[in-house]
Design a protein around this motif. Sequence first.
Motif, PDB file in Angstrom:
ATOM      1  N   THR A   1      41.914  14.478  14.006  1.00 32.09           N
ATOM      2  CA  THR A   1      40.409  15.250  13.812  1.00 32.09           C
ATOM      3  C   THR A   1      39.254  15.015  14.730  1.00 32.09           C
ATOM      4  O   THR A   1      39.022  13.851  14.661  1.00 32.09           O
ATOM      5  CB  THR A   1      40.218  14.883  12.360  1.00 32.09           C
ATOM      6  OG1 THR A   1      41.139  15.105  11.446  1.00 32.09           O
ATOM      7  CG2 THR A   1      38.862  15.685  12.107  1.00 32.09           C
ATOM      8  N   PRO A   2      39.155  15.734  15.786  1.00 30.51           N
ATOM      9  CA  PRO A   2      38.023  15.246  16.874  1.00 30.51           C
ATOM     10  C   PRO A   2      36.753  14.641  16.363  1.00 30.51           C
ATOM     11  O   PRO A   2      36.577  13.688  17.058  1.00 30.51           O
ATOM     12  CB  PRO A   2      37.735  16.726  17.505  1.00 30.51           C
ATOM     13  CG  PRO A   2      38.835  17.595  17.087  1.00 30.51           C
ATOM     14  CD  PRO A   2      39.356  17.174  15.738  1.00 30.51           C
ATOM     15  N   ASP A   3      36.306  15.145  15.229  1.00 30.37           N
ATOM     16  CA  ASP A   3      34.888  14.815  15.007  1.00 30.37           C
ATOM     17  C   ASP A   3      34.933  13.490  13.796  1.00 30.37           C
ATOM     18  O   ASP A   3      33.905  13.297  13.505  1.00 30.37           O
ATOM     19  CB  ASP A   3      34.160  15.887  14.303  1.00 30.37           C
ATOM     20  CG  ASP A   3      33.673  16.622  15.455  1.00 30.37           C
ATOM     21  OD1 ASP A   3      33.686  16.528  16.611  1.00 30.37           O
ATOM     22  OD2 ASP A   3      33.433  17.999  15.294  1.00 30.37           O
TER      23      ASP A   3
ATOM     24  N   VAL B   1      35.533   9.945  12.087  1.00 27.51           N
ATOM     25  CA  VAL B   1      34.890   8.559  12.426  1.00 27.51           C
ATOM     26  C   VAL B   1      35.716   7.647  11.608  1.00 27.51           C
ATOM     27  O   VAL B   1      35.761   7.678  10.460  1.00 27.51           O
ATOM     28  CB  VAL B   1      33.390   8.436  12.140  1.00 27.51           C
ATOM     29  CG1 VAL B   1      33.053   6.845  12.538  1.00 27.51           C
ATOM     30  CG2 VAL B   1      32.473   9.364  12.997  1.00 27.51           C
ATOM     31  N   GLY B   2      36.348   6.646  12.622  1.00 28.99           N
ATOM     32  CA  GLY B   2      37.183   5.715  11.933  1.00 28.99           C
ATOM     33  C   GLY B   2      36.574   4.405  12.514  1.00 28.99           C
ATOM     34  O   GLY B   2      35.651   4.307  13.068  1.00 28.99           O
ATOM     35  N   VAL B   3      37.538   3.182  12.206  1.00 29.15           N
ATOM     36  CA  VAL B   3      37.119   2.038  12.887  1.00 29.15           C
ATOM     37  C   VAL B   3      36.877   1.803  14.110  1.00 29.15           C
ATOM     38  O   VAL B   3      35.846   1.101  14.930  1.00 29.15           O
ATOM     39  CB  VAL B   3      38.116   0.794  12.262  1.00 29.15           C
ATOM     40  CG1 VAL B   3      39.342   1.322  12.831  1.00 29.15           C
ATOM     41  CG2 VAL B   3      37.752  -0.521  12.858  1.00 29.15           C
ATOM     42  N   ARG B   4      37.688   2.527  15.256  1.00 31.00           N
ATOM     43  CA  ARG B   4      37.588   2.483  16.494  1.00 31.00           C
ATOM     44  C   ARG B   4      36.146   3.150  17.124  1.00 31.00           C
ATOM     45  O   ARG B   4      35.574   2.541  17.868  1.00 31.00           O
ATOM     46  CB  ARG B   4      38.592   3.196  17.095  1.00 31.00           C
ATOM     47  CG  ARG B   4      40.005   2.534  16.860  1.00 31.00           C
ATOM     48  CD  ARG B   4      41.188   3.387  17.951  1.00 31.00           C
ATOM     49  NE  ARG B   4      42.304   2.573  17.597  1.00 31.00           N
ATOM     50  CZ  ARG B   4      43.503   3.156  18.272  1.00 31.00           C
ATOM     51  NH1 ARG B   4      43.398   4.136  18.966  1.00 31.00           N
ATOM     52  NH2 ARG B   4      44.643   2.166  18.070  1.00 31.00           N
ATOM     53  N   GLU B   5      35.880   4.304  16.481  1.00 28.57           N
ATOM     54  CA  GLU B   5      34.780   5.204  16.843  1.00 28.57           C
ATOM     55  C   GLU B   5      33.386   4.476  16.542  1.00 28.57           C
ATOM     56  O   GLU B   5      32.461   4.402  17.331  1.00 28.57           O
ATOM     57  CB  GLU B   5      34.775   6.577  16.251  1.00 28.57           C
ATOM     58  CG  GLU B   5      35.767   7.337  16.796  1.00 28.57           C
ATOM     59  CD  GLU B   5      37.192   7.320  16.251  1.00 28.57           C
ATOM     60  OE1 GLU B   5      38.072   7.747  16.678  1.00 28.57           O
ATOM     61  OE2 GLU B   5      37.287   6.363  15.223  1.00 28.57           O
ATOM     62  N   SER B   6      33.496   3.655  15.159  1.00 25.76           N
ATOM     63  CA  SER B   6      32.401   3.057  14.885  1.00 25.76           C
ATOM     64  C   SER B   6      32.158   1.911  15.729  1.00 25.76           C
ATOM     65  O   SER B   6      30.829   1.510  16.246  1.00 25.76           O
ATOM     66  CB  SER B   6      32.404   2.525  13.542  1.00 25.76           C
ATOM     67  OG  SER B   6      31.494   1.794  13.088  1.00 25.76           O
ATOM     68  N   THR B   7      33.100   1.031  16.016  1.00 21.90           N
ATOM     69  CA  THR B   7      33.101  -0.154  16.859  1.00 21.90           C
ATOM     70  C   THR B   7      32.604   0.020  18.331  1.00 21.90           C
ATOM     71  O   THR B   7      31.815  -0.415  18.842  1.00 21.90           O
ATOM     72  CB  THR B   7      34.489  -0.994  17.160  1.00 21.90           C
ATOM     73  OG1 THR B   7      34.887  -1.185  15.656  1.00 21.90           O
ATOM     74  CG2 THR B   7      34.375  -2.183  17.700  1.00 21.90           C
ATOM     75  N   ARG B   8      33.195   1.357  18.765  1.00 14.05           N
ATOM     76  CA  ARG B   8      32.798   1.722  20.063  1.00 14.05           C
ATOM     77  C   ARG B   8      31.129   2.023  20.156  1.00 14.05           C
ATOM     78  O   ARG B   8      30.585   1.711  21.300  1.00 14.05           O
ATOM     79  CB  ARG B   8      33.601   2.963  20.358  1.00 14.05           C
ATOM     80  CG  ARG B   8      33.383   3.436  21.954  1.00 14.05           C
ATOM     81  CD  ARG B   8      34.360   4.456  22.354  1.00 14.05           C
ATOM     82  NE  ARG B   8      35.606   3.990  22.242  1.00 14.05           N
ATOM     83  CZ  ARG B   8      36.308   4.831  21.525  1.00 14.05           C
ATOM     84  NH1 ARG B   8      35.855   6.036  20.720  1.00 14.05           N
ATOM     85  NH2 ARG B   8      37.681   4.477  21.114  1.00 14.05           N
ATOM     86  N   LEU B   9      30.964   2.656  19.328  1.00 16.37           N
ATOM     87  CA  LEU B   9      29.334   2.875  19.256  1.00 16.37           C
ATOM     88  C   LEU B   9      28.508   1.846  19.113  1.00 16.37           C
ATOM     89  O   LEU B   9      27.401   1.643  19.837  1.00 16.37           O
ATOM     90  CB  LEU B   9      28.987   3.806  17.928  1.00 16.37           C
ATOM     91  CG  LEU B   9      27.505   3.856  17.660  1.00 16.37           C
ATOM     92  CD1 LEU B   9      26.948   4.930  18.504  1.00 16.37           C
ATOM     93  CD2 LEU B   9      27.431   4.397  16.027  1.00 16.37           C
ATOM     94  N   LEU B  10      28.643   0.509  18.204  1.00 15.38           N
ATOM     95  CA  LEU B  10      28.234  -0.504  17.984  1.00 15.38           C
ATOM     96  C   LEU B  10      28.183  -1.441  19.465  1.00 15.38           C
ATOM     97  O   LEU B  10      27.351  -2.452  19.769  1.00 15.38           O
ATOM     98  CB  LEU B  10      28.634  -1.303  17.027  1.00 15.38           C
ATOM     99  CG  LEU B  10      28.380  -0.563  15.547  1.00 15.38           C
ATOM    100  CD1 LEU B  10      28.673  -1.045  14.619  1.00 15.38           C
ATOM    101  CD2 LEU B  10      26.635  -0.030  15.297  1.00 15.38           C
ATOM    102  N   GLU B  11      29.560  -1.405  19.934  1.00 17.66           N
ATOM    103  CA  GLU B  11      29.504  -2.261  21.368  1.00 17.66           C
ATOM    104  C   GLU B  11      28.529  -1.776  22.562  1.00 17.66           C
ATOM    105  O   GLU B  11      28.165  -2.568  23.148  1.00 17.66           O
ATOM    106  CB  GLU B  11      30.867  -1.944  21.874  1.00 17.66           C
ATOM    107  CG  GLU B  11      31.812  -2.923  21.159  1.00 17.66           C
ATOM    108  CD  GLU B  11      33.358  -2.741  21.597  1.00 17.66           C
ATOM    109  OE1 GLU B  11      34.285  -3.475  21.259  1.00 17.66           O
ATOM    110  OE2 GLU B  11      33.585  -1.564  22.312  1.00 17.66           O
ATOM    111  N   ARG B  12      28.064  -0.792  22.439  1.00 17.17           N
ATOM    112  CA  ARG B  12      26.983  -0.282  23.315  1.00 17.17           C
ATOM    113  C   ARG B  12      25.677  -0.988  23.106  1.00 17.17           C
ATOM    114  O   ARG B  12      24.987  -1.172  24.186  1.00 17.17           O
ATOM    115  CB  ARG B  12      26.716   1.383  23.438  1.00 17.17           C
ATOM    116  CG  ARG B  12      28.050   2.328  23.702  1.00 17.17           C
ATOM    117  CD  ARG B  12      27.595   3.469  23.660  1.00 17.17           C
ATOM    118  NE  ARG B  12      26.424   4.155  24.241  1.00 17.17           N
ATOM    119  CZ  ARG B  12      26.538   4.519  25.469  1.00 17.17           C
ATOM    120  NH1 ARG B  12      27.766   4.398  26.071  1.00 17.17           N
ATOM    121  NH2 ARG B  12      25.383   4.792  26.172  1.00 17.17           N
TER     122      ARG B  12
END
Length: 287
Positions: free
Chosen positions: A259-261, A263-274
């Motif tokens: 599902t393209p949009d 949000v799971g643990v990877r997407e959330s972590t990637r956001l916060l790493e920024r």
Amino acid sequence: MSHGLRLRRAIADTGTTPLIGVHDMYSASLAARHYDGFFLSGFGFAASHYGLPDIGFIAWPDIVAFAERLRLAFPAHHLLVDIDDGYADPEVACHVVQRLERAGASGVILEDQQRPRRCGHADGKRILPLAEYLEKLRMVLDSRDELVVVARTDAVEDEEIRRRAVALAKSGADVVLVDGVRSVESIRRVRDAIGDTPLLFNQIAGGKSPRLSLTELSALGVDLAIYSTPCLFAAHEAIDRALRELKAADGRLPDTAGTPDAVGVRESTRLLERNISRHHAGRGAGV
């Protein structure tokens, strides 16, 4: 260049500069994807930090601590902070302003309400005598270095709005805000009354002010626009919907794979790493 000076230059540019209301670090992390300016909204902070309405519960050390966390994670974003009435006492207002400027805030909004205060788009607001507010504002202006100071009036009667807007424009404040303004014609009248002083417009979903685009605001001569609660209200809707769906599914989480949009643990972590990598240009992350 100081954060205050950077915001001053943005205000002086052609068009209306938008600042997005954020209520916690996660909403700011998402807002940073789309906009380069934040508004630390009192409505949103009271809701997220205390679970209470915006009627004067905020303690100034909490707002300063939040501003410090925001600045650390977002070193290049504009950061305008709502400080209500300066937390009642003029000396406290000056202390808070100095703390916020040292913490990296770009600007503050100081209102003329009496306590107990209310959201600017609520009924029942009471305002300080103009002379009393102007003295507090003068002390705040004298206490800052390059921090932008927005002078806000919560007057509701047309004659009093104009009287106060003119006084605020003459006070030396950097920007004027009439909160809860009810019509486009009222915006025009305030714009004419304050001359060359920059004008700020506050939009909040369900509030008293008209819903206007940045193009429309620019045509009206508005220099700065704050969007107080888009993140908070969107989170309200999304969280409530997600939990209703979880309950209907007997507690089974949705399948996010493919599902393209989603949000799971990877997407959330990637956001916060920024929020870490913004401080390390060599690691290749953008602002």
